[in-house]
Motif scaffolding. Structure first.
Motif, PDB file in Angstrom:
ATOM      1  N   CYS A  12      -8.988  28.516  27.150  1.00 52.47           N
ATOM      2  CA  CYS A  12      -8.012  27.435  27.399  1.00 52.47           C
ATOM      3  C   CYS A  12      -8.399  26.186  26.608  1.00 52.47           C
ATOM      4  O   CYS A  12      -9.552  25.745  26.659  1.00 52.47           O
TER       5      CYS A  12
ATOM      6  N   ASN B 125      -0.259  25.669  34.445  1.00 53.01           N
ATOM      7  CA  ASN B 125      -1.541  26.228  33.995  1.00 53.01           C
ATOM      8  C   ASN B 125      -1.950  27.414  34.858  1.00 53.01           C
ATOM      9  O   ASN B 125      -2.436  28.423  34.350  1.00 53.01           O
TER      10      ASN B 125
ATOM     11  N   ASP C 197      -3.142  23.916  27.366  1.00 52.24           N
ATOM     12  CA  ASP C 197      -2.606  22.939  28.307  1.00 52.24           C
ATOM     13  C   ASP C 197      -2.116  21.767  27.462  1.00 52.24           C
ATOM     14  O   ASP C 197      -2.893  20.902  27.069  1.00 52.24           O
TER      15      ASP C 197
ATOM     16  N   THR D  30      -7.729  21.486  33.883  1.00 53.26           N
ATOM     17  CA  THR D  30      -7.645  22.721  34.666  1.00 53.26           C
ATOM     18  C   THR D  30      -8.924  22.955  35.460  1.00 53.26           C
ATOM     19  O   THR D  30      -8.875  23.373  36.622  1.00 53.26           O
TER      20      THR D  30
END
Ligand code: PLP
Length: 367
Positions: free
Chosen positions: A158, A86, A193, A108
């Motif tokens: 993300c 990541n 992710d 993350t």
């Protein structure tokens, strides 16, 4: 015969389960506790190796080609961990002072040591994760900065699929596509992710590329449900992966004979994906049993993959005590808050282990 020794050693250690003379431990803390399968150990033993920083490790190259193909992307890169994957992706998409939109319960943001700001000078802009792991589209839209000297520049969105802290929820392809369309309209990129992306694909009954086709980069882990000992892959365009390779090097993540790791990863992709359905079945069975135990509460409608969260519904016990009492009976789960706990099913956890866990929970709750 190395193969025979490997088999023997494996049967005494077990897959994610350690046997001692009297008590078997059922470790439900995480799918990261899985140990490599006999086939992986054999593949590691036989791996053809070279110096990967010179681009000469044939096994690493093969894994990267397989991973790119599985994710429907041009290229892939092997890195040490999901955290490094990541971070390398964020560093490859963003420059210093730029901003990333991500969920406030994303791995993350919560659990990667603030790497994007510590290492990259990149600004996290968190939005509320909904219980299903999504962020509301209108929240994302409102969070994208206008061109103003006071603001950081928004660069990246993300997503996380499946979503660890949101009950292992699988994001739908429709949601991912909608976010990606918004990102494209506004000149942004999307990173996924996908530490457990195969769990998402298996739960939704979809080819994994359906979940990854709209994102610019995706990372996934070999060392969770797929049971390999080490490693994650980053997949994206060839240009993106060239930049990621440079950033992996910056972080000290250039690995020489990493075919040792890649060999197990190849076996994981070949042999360990379809069986994730078994972990999902075990998780559902565990969740349904927990729902029947007085004093415990679980949102059954949220159970979709291999991760379940449940809470103590009042009463005398706190989660710490319950976790300790289970540990005394050889069963390990994770406490995540004073009243909340997590259990994760994985390779090596059997239907019988789930029955034993439910029996122990019932006993502890009735004491
Ligand atoms: C969703 C998610 N992303 C990333 C990671 C990080 O993976 P690693 O532990 O390999 O750094 C994890 C680890 O559990 C995770 O659950």
């Amino acid at each position: 015969m190395p193969g025979v020794e490997i088999e023997n050693r494996h049967s005494t250690i077990g897959n994610g389960i350690w046997y001692c003379s009297e008590m078997k431990t059922i470790d439900l803390r995480s799918d990261t506790v899985t140990l490599p399968t006999p086939a992986m150990r054999e593949a590691i033993y036989r791996a053809e190796l070279g110096d990967d920083v010179f681009g000469e490790d044939p096994t690493a190259k093969r894994l990267e080609e397989m991973a790119a193909e599985r994710m429907g992307k041009e290229a892939a890169l092997l890195v040490v961990s999901g955290t490094m994957a990541n971070l390398v992706c964020v560093l490859s998409h963003c420059r210093r002072g730029e901003e990333v939109i991500l969920g406030d319960r994303s791995h993350t943001f919560l659990y990667e040591a603030g790497g994007m700001s510590a290492v990259g000078g990149i600004h996290p802009h968190t939005l509320a994760n909904q219980p299903d792991g999504t962020m509301r589209l209108e929240d994302i839209e409102a969070a994208i900065r206008g061109d103003n000297v006071h603001f950081p520049r928004t660069r990246l969105i993300c997503l996380e699929n499946t979503h660890n802290r949101c009950d292992g929820s699988a994001l739908t392809p429709e949601y991912t596509q909608t976010v990606a369309e918004l990102a494209r309209e506004r000149g942004l990129r999307v990173h996924l992710d996908g530490a457990r992306i195969f769990n998402g694909a298996v739960a939704l009954g979809l080819d994994v590329t359906v979940l990854t086709r709209d994102v610019d980069s995706v990372s996934f882990c070999l060392s969770k449900g797929l049971s390999a000992p080490v490693g994650s892959l980053i997949c994206g365009s060839s240009e993106f992966i060239a930049e990621a390779r440079r950033n992996r090097k910056v972080l000290g993540g250039g690995m020489r004979q990493c075919g040792i790791i890649a060999a197990a990863g190849i076996t994981a992709l070949e042999q360990m994906v379809d069986r994730l359905a078994e972990d999902h079945e075990n998780a559902r069975h565990l969740a349904e049993g927990i729902a029947r135990i007085p004093g415990l509460s679980i949102a059954l409608e949220r159970v979709q993959t291999n991760i379940i969260y449940f809470t103590l519904a009042g009463g005398r016990l706190n989660a710490g005590t319950l976790v300790a009492k289970l540990a005394d009976r050889g069963i390990k789960i994770l406490q995540v808050s004073p009243a909340r706990m997590r259990a994760v099913t994985h390779y090596g956890i059997t239907a019988e282990d789930i029955e034993l866990t439910l029996a122990a929970l019932t006993q502890v709750m009735s004491e």
